[in-house]
Design a protein around this motif. Sequence first.
Motif, mmCIF file in Angstrom:
data_model
loop_
_atom_site.group_PDB
_atom_site.id
_atom_site.type_symbol
_atom_site.label_atom_id
_atom_site.label_comp_id
_atom_site.label_asym_id
_atom_site.label_seq_id
_atom_site.Cartn_x
_atom_site.Cartn_y
_atom_site.Cartn_z
ATOM 1 N N SER A 16 0.841 -1.210 0.000
ATOM 2 C CA SER A 16 0.000 0.000 0.000
ATOM 3 C C SER A 16 0.867 1.248 0.000
ATOM 4 O O SER A 16 0.582 2.217 -0.717
ATOM 5 C CB SER A 16 -0.923 0.001 1.217
ATOM 6 N N GLN A 17 1.924 1.224 0.798
ATOM 7 C CA GLN A 17 2.844 2.361 0.839
ATOM 8 C C GLN A 17 3.507 2.552 -0.527
ATOM 9 O O GLN A 17 3.632 3.680 -1.010
ATOM 10 C CB GLN A 17 3.903 2.139 1.911
ATOM 11 N N PHE A 18 3.893 1.462 -1.162
ATOM 12 C CA PHE A 18 4.487 1.535 -2.494
ATOM 13 C C PHE A 18 3.527 2.194 -3.478
ATOM 14 O O PHE A 18 3.913 3.084 -4.241
ATOM 15 C CB PHE A 18 4.866 0.132 -2.980
ATOM 16 N N LEU A 19 2.274 1.742 -3.465
ATOM 17 C CA LEU A 19 1.281 2.325 -4.377
ATOM 18 C C LEU A 19 1.137 3.828 -4.143
ATOM 19 O O LEU A 19 1.081 4.615 -5.089
ATOM 20 C CB LEU A 19 -0.073 1.647 -4.206
ATOM 21 N N GLY A 20 1.063 4.210 -2.879
ATOM 22 C CA GLY A 20 0.888 5.628 -2.559
ATOM 23 C C GLY A 20 2.087 6.474 -2.917
ATOM 24 O O GLY A 20 1.952 7.634 -3.319
ATOM 25 N N LYS A 21 3.277 5.893 -2.798
ATOM 26 C CA LYS A 21 4.498 6.667 -3.016
ATOM 27 C C LYS A 21 4.943 6.690 -4.475
ATOM 28 O O LYS A 21 5.418 7.712 -4.964
ATOM 29 C CB LYS A 21 5.613 6.082 -2.151
ATOM 30 N N TYR A 22 4.808 5.577 -5.175
ATOM 31 C CA TYR A 22 5.414 5.467 -6.502
ATOM 32 C C TYR A 22 4.448 5.433 -7.671
ATOM 33 O O TYR A 22 4.842 5.697 -8.798
ATOM 34 C CB TYR A 22 6.312 4.229 -6.567
ATOM 35 N N VAL A 23 3.214 5.060 -7.438
ATOM 36 C CA VAL A 23 2.277 4.954 -8.553
ATOM 37 C C VAL A 23 1.451 6.233 -8.608
ATOM 38 O O VAL A 23 0.451 6.374 -7.915
ATOM 39 C CB VAL A 23 1.381 3.692 -8.419
ATOM 40 N N GLN A 24 1.932 7.149 -9.411
ATOM 41 C CA GLN A 24 1.284 8.443 -9.557
ATOM 42 C C GLN A 24 0.668 8.530 -10.957
ATOM 43 O O GLN A 24 1.393 8.423 -11.943
ATOM 44 C CB GLN A 24 2.304 9.573 -9.366
ATOM 45 N N PRO A 25 -0.638 8.714 -11.043
ATOM 46 C CA PRO A 25 -1.290 8.754 -12.358
ATOM 47 C C PRO A 25 -0.648 9.727 -13.346
ATOM 48 O O PRO A 25 -0.519 9.423 -14.519
ATOM 49 C CB PRO A 25 -2.721 9.168 -12.027
ATOM 50 N N ALA A 26 -0.204 10.889 -12.892
ATOM 51 C CA ALA A 26 0.360 11.884 -13.810
ATOM 52 C C ALA A 26 1.712 11.440 -14.375
ATOM 53 O O ALA A 26 2.113 11.878 -15.446
ATOM 54 C CB ALA A 26 0.507 13.225 -13.093
ATOM 55 N N ALA A 27 2.423 10.582 -13.668
ATOM 56 C CA ALA A 27 3.765 10.176 -14.096
ATOM 57 C C ALA A 27 3.735 9.241 -15.303
ATOM 58 O O ALA A 27 4.679 9.219 -16.091
ATOM 59 C CB ALA A 27 4.502 9.515 -12.942
ATOM 60 N N ARG A 28 2.686 8.458 -15.429
ATOM 61 C CA ARG A 28 2.550 7.518 -16.552
ATOM 62 C C ARG A 28 3.756 6.586 -16.663
ATOM 63 O O ARG A 28 4.204 6.253 -17.751
ATOM 64 C CB ARG A 28 2.312 8.241 -17.868
ATOM 65 N N VAL A 29 4.306 6.171 -15.540
ATOM 66 C CA VAL A 29 5.449 5.261 -15.502
ATOM 67 C C VAL A 29 4.943 3.868 -15.150
ATOM 68 O O VAL A 29 4.227 3.704 -14.166
ATOM 69 C CB VAL A 29 6.480 5.724 -14.440
ATOM 70 N N PRO A 30 5.309 2.849 -15.942
ATOM 71 C CA PRO A 30 4.847 1.490 -15.615
ATOM 72 C C PRO A 30 5.463 0.984 -14.313
ATOM 73 O O PRO A 30 6.600 1.310 -13.979
ATOM 74 C CB PRO A 30 5.325 0.641 -16.795
ATOM 75 N N HIS A 31 4.702 0.188 -13.598
ATOM 76 C CA HIS A 31 5.168 -0.416 -12.355
ATOM 77 C C HIS A 31 4.766 -1.884 -12.336
ATOM 78 O O HIS A 31 3.767 -2.274 -12.946
ATOM 79 C CB HIS A 31 4.538 0.280 -11.144
ATOM 80 N N PHE A 32 5.513 -2.657 -11.598
ATOM 81 C CA PHE A 32 5.184 -4.060 -11.368
ATOM 82 C C PHE A 32 5.259 -4.293 -9.875
ATOM 83 O O PHE A 32 6.234 -3.915 -9.225
ATOM 84 C CB PHE A 32 6.176 -4.979 -12.090
ATOM 85 N N LEU A 33 4.236 -4.886 -9.331
ATOM 86 C CA LEU A 33 4.193 -5.178 -7.908
ATOM 87 C C LEU A 33 3.828 -6.639 -7.732
ATOM 88 O O LEU A 33 2.815 -7.105 -8.268
ATOM 89 C CB LEU A 33 3.145 -4.284 -7.217
ATOM 90 N N PHE A 34 4.646 -7.391 -7.028
ATOM 91 C CA PHE A 34 4.409 -8.813 -6.758
ATOM 92 C C PHE A 34 4.302 -9.002 -5.252
ATOM 93 O O PHE A 34 5.161 -8.535 -4.508
ATOM 94 C CB PHE A 34 5.576 -9.647 -7.300
ATOM 95 N N LEU A 35 3.261 -9.674 -4.821
ATOM 96 C CA LEU A 35 3.077 -10.007 -3.410
ATOM 97 C C LEU A 35 2.993 -11.524 -3.275
ATOM 98 O O LEU A 35 2.273 -12.172 -4.033
ATOM 99 C CB LEU A 35 1.768 -9.413 -2.869
ATOM 100 N N ASN A 36 3.693 -12.063 -2.322
ATOM 101 C CA ASN A 36 3.602 -13.483 -2.008
ATOM 102 C C ASN A 36 3.090 -13.569 -0.576
ATOM 103 O O ASN A 36 3.856 -13.391 0.368
ATOM 104 C CB ASN A 36 4.968 -14.157 -2.150
ATOM 105 N N LEU A 37 1.808 -13.796 -0.426
ATOM 106 C CA LEU A 37 1.195 -13.792 0.895
ATOM 107 C C LEU A 37 1.316 -15.169 1.528
ATOM 108 O O LEU A 37 1.044 -16.181 0.891
ATOM 109 C CB LEU A 37 -0.259 -13.352 0.795
ATOM 110 N N MET A 38 1.687 -15.196 2.786
ATOM 111 C CA MET A 38 2.032 -16.453 3.452
ATOM 112 C C MET A 38 1.128 -16.788 4.635
ATOM 113 O O MET A 38 1.424 -17.687 5.404
ATOM 114 C CB MET A 38 3.484 -16.368 3.941
ATOM 115 N N GLU A 39 0.024 -16.102 4.769
ATOM 116 C CA GLU A 39 -0.835 -16.272 5.947
ATOM 117 C C GLU A 39 -1.281 -17.714 6.153
ATOM 118 O O GLU A 39 -1.440 -18.156 7.281
ATOM 119 C CB GLU A 39 -2.059 -15.366 5.835
#
Length: 174
Positions: A16-39
């Motif tokens: 969530s912090q990554f999305l808020g900090k790095y994924v900015q609609p105006a920037a139009r920069v591609p991002h890749f986010l991978f989560l491996n949940l272990m619960e």
Amino acid sequence: FANFKGNTVRSLADASQFLGKYVQPAARVPHFLFLNLMETHLPFGAPEPFVSRFAPYFMEERAARDFMRVYNTQAMRWLLPMEEPFSDLESQTLSDLYDAEVAYQDHLLGEFLELLDTPYHKENTVVVIAADHGELLGEHGYMGHGLSVHEDLIGVPFVIRFPGQTEGRRIQAP
């Protein structure tokens, strides 16, 4: 950037912090986010509301609590075929507490997915959810997910939401 393994709450908070900090609609920069949940891996210890929902007897059944206390400490034992089957109470407890773990992880993931439920993300984000394996809970004489390829392990969910998608579709065949 994120917690590597083992703490679903922390992993999702980092994402969530990554999305808020790095994924900015105006920037139009591609991002890749991978989560491996272990619960849903050992130890099983979902919060009380989930345990009460799936195993309401758990707090009153000392034998169930004793079994899970031992079970949660024996991860290496479950790498081998089982020596003997679980009792009915043990099987039920294990199944119910696993269901509580799955429901808890689904709850946490649902909260995270709400962050991606914006017009921007609906039009610019591919969301893929896949389980890497199921879990044997004594079925077929095995525990865990390392020594067999039974349907319990390989029949896993795979969900895709892509930009512009307006309705879902279920595909039954592989």
